[in-house]
Design an enzyme around this catalytic site. Structure first.
Site, PDB file in Angstrom:
ATOM      1  N   ASP A  51       1.134  -1.286  -0.267  1.00 29.44           N
ATOM      2  CA  ASP A  51       0.327  -0.151   0.080  1.00 29.44           C
ATOM      3  C   ASP A  51       0.822   1.383   0.304  1.00 29.44           C
ATOM      4  OD1 ASP A  51      -2.866   0.651   0.490  1.00 29.44           O
ATOM      5  OD2 ASP A  51      -1.711   2.987   1.234  1.00 29.44           O
ATOM      6  N   HIS A 114      -7.515   9.403  -2.022  1.00 28.11           N
ATOM      7  CA  HIS A 114      -6.779   9.913  -0.761  1.00 28.11           C
ATOM      8  C   HIS A 114      -7.832   9.597   0.229  1.00 28.11           C
ATOM      9  CE1 HIS A 114      -2.655   8.632   0.575  1.00 28.11           C
ATOM     10  NE2 HIS A 114      -3.539   8.884   1.651  1.00 28.11           N
TER      11      HIS A 114
END
Ligand SMILES: NC(=O)c1ccc[n+]([C@@H]2O[C@H](COP(=O)([O-])OP(=O)(O)OC[C@H]3O[C@@H](n4cnc5c(N)ncnc54)[C@H](OP(=O)(O)O)[C@@H]3O)[C@@H](O)[C@H]2O)c1
Length: 276
Positions: A51, A114
């Site tokens: 990630d 995000h």
């Protein structure tokens, strides 16, 4: 009967992509040799999800480490994220291409918005396009509260496959988890180790001692047994290996109930509740 988890276990995302349940987070892992070493160590330990994000400034090292590792591309699940300054339709398309170029990849496994920043509606149209064009195998969001998800679900053509949020026993967001499940959105837990702030909590220490494990392993296992995708971060090889060794034991119902009861609404990261 309780599900048996292994390091190769995956969850099926809406849309059909399989996502590993355990990953390595690389936020605040310095770019360069530290990120490359962390990713290589994780891949050697059998971890199959990494990630990253544009804002972490280490996408290029993630890509380099994947190639150095010799693990075939299709065996590694790579997530990166659209940063706040890249919102808008055209900018989102461009930001994805730039992330792909830095990673040295043709396709992302998962691309996330995000943060629920202004401009996100236009960005989501671009995310749908990226999915259709094959630039990402799955698309999702991060730091979306129930309100942000409801807003998105009201106008999207394709629902997010994932919501990546801060989630651990000390921030046990049950309602958000329920809402995600109701819409077949996979919850991905960041900050699963509470950034190390609660490692000496007596319930955690007692549970770890009972199983001959560490508090970090108990926290990661708790997330996996709740069927969350869990992405602990460490830049230290011995801890990366420790964090991957969470499959040789299981928390029982009593352990899970004790950990479930630790919620104190404690956040180590920014609170998206008020994000406009
Ligand atoms: N979407 C978002 O907005 C967002 C926000 C935050 C995080 N994330 C993602 O989620 C990942 C994980 O979250 P996080 O980095 O905030 O926190 P975390 O994984 O809960 O905790 C990381 C901290 O715990 C330490 N640690 C790691 N393993 C340990 C162990 N076995 N025993 C004791 N301490 C240990 C690490 O130090 P060392 O490195 O020194 O081992 C680091 O200080 C990030 O890297 C990132 O990929 C996403």
């Amino acid at each position: 009967m309780a599900k048996t988890w292994t390091i190769d276990s995956t969850v099926a995302l809406a849309g059909g992509v399989d996502m590993p349940v355990l990953g390595l987070g690389v936020w605040q892992t310095p770019a360069g040799k530290e990120t490359r070493a962390a990713v290589r160590t994780a891949l050697e330990a059998g971890v199959r999800l990494v990630d990253t994000a544009r804002i972490y400034q280490n996408e290029a090292d993630v890509g380099a480490a994947m190639r150095e590792s010799g693990v075939p591309r299709e065996r590694v699940f790579v997530t990166t994220k659209l940063w706040n300054s890249d919102h808008g339709y055209d900018r989102t398309l461009r930001a994805c291409d730039q992330s792909l170029a830095r990673l040295g990849l043709e396709q992302l496994d998962l691309y996330l918005v995000h943060w629920p920043a202004p401009g996100r509606r236009e960005s989501w149209r671009a995310m749908e396009r990226l999915l259709a064009d094959g630039k990402a195998r799955a698309i999702g969001v991060s730091n979306y509260t129930i309100r942000h998800l409801d807003e998105l679900l009201a106008h999207c053509h394709i629902a997010p496959a994932v919501d990546q949020v801060e989630f651990n026993p000390f921030l046990h967001q049950r309602e958000l988890l329920q809402a995600c499940r109701a819409h077949r959105i996979q919850l991905e837990a960041y900050g699963p180790l509470v950034r190390g702030h609660r490692m000496d909590h007596p319930v955690l220490v007692r549970t770890a001692t009972k199983h001959g494990r560490t508090p970090a392993q108990v926290l990661i296992r708790w997330g996996i047994q709740h069927e969350l995708v869990t992405i602990p971060k460490s830049a230290r090889p011995e801890r990366i290996r420790e964090n991957a060794e969470v499959f040789g034991f299981a928390l029982d119902a009593e352990d899970m109930a004790a950990l479930d009861g630790l919620d104190e609404g404690y956040r180590t990261s920014w609170d998206p509740t008020g994000a406009a």
